[in-house]
Design a protein around this motif. Structure first.
Motif: not given
Length: 174
Positions: A9, A47-48, A51-52, A54
């Motif tokens: 996250s 969806d890696l 994402r922001d 990571v």
């Protein structure tokens, strides 16, 4: 939230994690590497790259690089992944290391700046030892429990010597 969930996250739970920028998806796309098979091979969330912020553990990051290499090899065994990526890398792909290099007048300054900013993206250090007519760059990994895959080391070497990523000498018109 588990440590793995926190890392994915974007919350750094350790100083030994690696940043994965959203621009990786575009860079891989430009290099002809589909992200879905790469992420499946690396056993990472599909969806890696969307994402922001990571952050991946050494083990996850190194699995990602091995998966990139395997995917590149499945497409063209004669074009190694680091070269495939370097061919399409431009200043549009933002990364603190690349930005530091592009803002430098020469390779010496670029390496010094990259040494300063590499910790933003990875648990690594760049050490530069200068002699009168040469310099030696040593890359150290802070997590000594995992050996970096050869593909990642090759990419760092290509990145450092990539004429597209590093500044060019200014030339005066004749």
């Amino acid at each position: 939230m588990t440590k793995a969930d926190a890392a994915l996250s974007g919350r750094s739970t350790t100083s030994r994690d690696y940043a994965v920028w959203p621009g990786w998806r575009l860079l891989m796309q430009d290099a002809g590497l589909a992200t879905a098979p790469v992420l499946r091979r690396a056993d990472l969330p599909g969806d890696l790259f969307a994402r922001d912020h990571v952050r991946l553990s050494s083990q996850e990051f190194f699995r990602l690089w091995v998966a990139i290499e395997d995917e590149a090899r499945s497409l063209d065994a004669t074009l190694p992944a680091p070269l495939r990526i370097a061919k399409v890398m431009t200043s549009d792909w933002f990364d603190p290391e690349l930005f530091a290099a592009l803002c430098s007048a020469n390779l010496s300054t670029a390496v010094e700046r990259m040494a300063k900013y590499v910790r933003l993206i990875a648990p690594m250090t760049f050490n530069v030892a200068r002699a009168s007519s040469s310099a030696t760059l040593t890359i150290d990994f802070l997590d000594q429990t995992k050996t970096p895959p050869n593909v990642f080391l090759a990419f760092k070497l290509v990145f450092l010597s990539n004429s597209h990523a590093l500044p060019r000498a200014q030339q005066s018109p004749r």
